[in-house]
Scaffold this motif. Structure first.
Motif, PDB file in Angstrom:
ATOM      1  N   LYS A   1       0.734  -1.328   0.305  1.00  0.00           N
ATOM      2  CA  LYS A   1       0.250   0.327  -0.227  1.00  0.00           C
ATOM      3  C   LYS A   1       0.522   1.360  -0.261  1.00  0.00           C
ATOM      4  N   LEU A   2       1.923   1.128   0.196  1.00  0.00           N
ATOM      5  CA  LEU A   2       2.483   2.486   0.829  1.00  0.00           C
ATOM      6  C   LEU A   2       3.797   2.907  -1.091  1.00  0.00           C
ATOM      7  N   MET A   3       4.033   1.853  -0.965  1.00  0.00           N
ATOM      8  CA  MET A   3       4.348   1.979  -2.163  1.00  0.00           C
ATOM      9  C   MET A   3       3.705   2.510  -3.464  1.00  0.00           C
ATOM     10  N   ARG A   4       2.794   1.835  -3.289  1.00  0.00           N
ATOM     11  CA  ARG A   4       1.393   2.535  -4.471  1.00  0.00           C
ATOM     12  C   ARG A   4       0.894   3.762  -3.997  1.00  0.00           C
ATOM     13  N   SER A   5       1.669   4.206  -3.066  1.00  0.00           N
ATOM     14  CA  SER A   5       0.370   5.329  -2.685  1.00  0.00           C
ATOM     15  C   SER A   5       1.273   6.627  -2.868  1.00  0.00           C
ATOM     16  N   ALA A   6       2.721   6.152  -2.560  1.00  0.00           N
ATOM     17  CA  ALA A   6       3.879   6.777  -2.803  1.00  0.00           C
ATOM     18  C   ALA A   6       4.058   6.751  -4.122  1.00  0.00           C
ATOM     19  N   GLY A   7       3.046   6.067  -5.085  1.00  0.00           N
ATOM     20  CA  GLY A   7       3.805   7.074  -6.427  1.00  0.00           C
ATOM     21  C   GLY A   7       4.516   4.967  -7.332  1.00  0.00           C
ATOM     22  N   ALA A   8       4.873   4.812  -6.806  1.00  0.00           N
ATOM     23  CA  ALA A   8       5.521   3.437  -7.981  1.00  0.00           C
ATOM     24  C   ALA A   8       5.118   2.931  -8.517  1.00  0.00           C
ATOM     25  N   ASP A   9       6.011   2.714  -9.863  1.00  0.00           N
ATOM     26  CA  ASP A   9       4.484   2.187 -11.340  1.00  0.00           C
ATOM     27  C   ASP A   9       5.620   0.754 -10.485  1.00  0.00           C
ATOM     28  N   LEU A  10       6.303   0.012 -10.606  1.00  0.00           N
ATOM     29  CA  LEU A  10       6.952  -1.211 -10.184  1.00  0.00           C
ATOM     30  C   LEU A  10       7.575  -1.430  -8.648  1.00  0.00           C
TER      31      LEU A  10
END
Lengths: 403, 403
Positions: free
Chosen positions: B280-289
């Motif tokens: 969740k945190l990586m996606r929220s922070a904008g990681a595409d992969l």
């Protein structure tokens, strides 16, 4: 050749620790070694990590582990903490039960760490307090207060004669008390109190917001009169602390809050040791004061870990300025002799409830602490001192003496 | 009223978990409650946290614990990840055996998280690969190589038909292969390979250095032809990732490396759960992969934790774009059916040794993976497919089939 070394504690029931150590030394540097052609080995040797030591042992609980030290060539990484942490613990943090106990910087690497701008001596000089332990108090409640509410709290604490007052780390930038207004109003309150106490006072305003805006926020606060900053480096990255602390325009001390540290240091077989995380790394990144959970109070850290943090913050065999240890949480005046016995005079006695919860109010709470510090320095028992000091007496009655 | 919630697992042999939960809800918001005068309670109520649920249980090992969910008023913190993390886990991370399992963002908070700029759909569109699993390869060794050495490695991987190539996360900015030169030379190599393979290819160049310089470095790399970035957010702070990913000038996908994550997620009673940290945190922070340790290989994460990360990266009940899961470490072609069974087609099959270690070289290694992916999608067994594909056959002979 110049190396930084990392020491790990690796728990494993069966591993060949020597082989494991060698695989880290190779895997985290050149990738592979034995299969390289002779010629390539020659050109690659300067990039190859090596095993410094492997010390096998068994824990009290009968678990097999080894303390492994690996040397990483400086040549492999840039001179910043993210690069060293990624090199030494990036991938292998995920490889079984492994805890990073320590990092030793090469002279060259260390020359790129400016360390604290003020440190213990610099803060003492700002406060005209060359030797004695310092006293810090924390706002009791901050969320939901307006400027007038904060000012009243500030004044009550300041009149108790504390040396430092800090924001709570959960006070973020907000419309009720924006950082530059807080800084301004508390500077006024500090000046007001100074006329009564005759004492200098530093106010550490909590620096929050988006990473790229922190510098601007800090300058805004300083322009408005902030005499120190509070910052939570583990929520932002240690390099952000280092950039702030080494910024020549940010000419006030920075207090590092240990926020989120509990996600990293307490597990015996994972994470990063408290002495490294809250000791050596905070000092290297330039924290002038470092808060950490005391072994005395409600949020507890074992005493030996506390003393290991202290050692890293004040050790003299480093070219960096020292950082003030600030053992925090659960501190009341009765604990003062124990704090000074553990930390000596280079310590900040830091209290929240132990000041605000005093039956006579926050100012009386501050005075009780001052009385306790003075008695301890004079080699007098607190009970004895309390006979002549009503504030200390009330504190001891409420919270008890040294436990 | 709008709230973000946090769910913790608290291990404690004796605690009254309901009381503990209430003390967190009050302590991490207004500080104290019952002793506040009625009038102040009324004005403070909107800042008060509250207990959503307390679920007591016992672990398989007979340890007593509770999963506790607390709601924190949005009013108390600014709209950034450091503020939420400090609010929800700053101080209490240090208060006994407590692990942060999950955070749920309010709609308002979430509206300040832009999430991935490309996400799964965006990357598929860049690569003209609308449905199939993607294939990524990692440089085998990077430290100590010059530009020509990197180019040769890049070309060998690219000729195998991979979709993405990434730097090793331990390749920092260095005089031999500075980021803009690496980006340039690998862009040329990618174009060269494309003429043979007919396939588009993204190259994620490793973004390193001082925090305030990262944006400039990223733009330098992009100007020189970098088609993606690799970044280690946990060495810098999640907010730094968010600032990079939401920067309109950084118009390439960002792959998040899990470097240092092992210091945070594996302990059962401390830290931050993998699904939150790497999901969740990586996606929220904008990681595409998002890379994370696979459950298949050498650096192992339990399968259920892997699938929980996957769920957070691809779940559709979020307004944010999805992020590509990249289970990594120890992947060889024989594992492909298992990866696709666990992750479906929205996955990046990522290999280092499983490509470079192929008896026919890296290009053959890439082809073996492509053959394995095609066979799996066609419902064909790898053994069957290997009868017509020499590269796959050699891979299965060396590393075996699906385990």
């Amino acid at each position: 050749m110049s190396y930084c070394t990392a020491t790990y504690r690796i728990h494993d029931a069966k591993a060949d620790f020597q082989r494991k150590a060698e695989s880290i030394a190779v895997g985290m540097t050149v990738g592979s070694w034995t299969e390289l052609p002779q010629l390539q080995q020659e050109s690659m040797r300067k990039h190859l990590g090596h095993v410094v030591s492997v010390k096998e042992a068994e824990s009290a609980a009968g678990k097999r582990y080894a303390d492994v030290t690996i040397a990483y060539p400086d040549l492999n990484f840039s001179r910043d903490l993210p690069a060293l942490l990624i090199t030494a613990f990036g991938k292998i943090s995920m490889d079984g039960q492994i805890k990073l106990l320590d990092l030793d910087f090469s002279e060259n690497f260390l020359s790129h760490m400016p360390g604290p701008k003020f440190g213990i001596e610099g803060i003492r000089s700002l406060l005209h307090a060359p030797k004695r332990p310092l006293l810090m108090s924390i706002f009791k409640s901050v969320v939901g207060y307006d400027l007038e509410g904060l000012k009243q709290q500030f004044l009550a604490q300041a009149l108790g004669g504390v040396d430092l007052i800090k924001d709570d780390e959960i006070l973020f930038d907000n419309p009720l008390t924006p950082i530059e207004r807080r800084a301004e109003i508390c500077r006024q309150a500090a000046e007001e109190a100074e006329q009564t106490t005759g004492k200098k006072l530093l106010y550490a305003v909590n620096l929050t917001g988006r990473t790229s805006e922190l510098r601007k926020e800090a300058l805004k606060a300083i322009d408005a009169g902030a005499s120190a900053l509070l910052f939570s480096p583990l929520a932002y990255g240690l390099d952000v602390l280092q950039e702030l602390s080494s910024d020549s325009d940010i000419h006030v001390p920075i207090a590092a809050h240990p926020s989120l540290a509990g996600a990293l240091y307490p597990a015996p077989n994972y994470g990063i040791a408290a002495s490294l995380l809250l000791g050596k790394l905070m000092r290297s990144a330039g924290a002038d004061l470092v808060l950490f959970p005391s072994p005395y109070g409600s949020v507890v850290m074992p005493r030996e870990e506390n003393l290991a943090i202290r050692d890293e913050l004040v050790r003299k065999d480093s070219p960096l300025r020292t950082s003030f240890p600030v053992p925090s949480a659960g501190i009341h005046p009765g604990l003062t002799p124990r704090i000074l016995a553990d930390f000596g005079q280079d310590v900040v006695v830091n209290a929240g409830g132990g000041i605000h919860g005093h039956p006579g109010g926050a100012a009386a709470g501050g005075r009780a602490f001052q009385q306790a510090i003075e008695a301890s320095l004079a080699g007098q028992s607190l009970e004895e001192a309390a006979e002549h000091h009503a504030e200390l007496k009330a504190a001891l009655q409420l919270w008890g003496g040294q436990r």
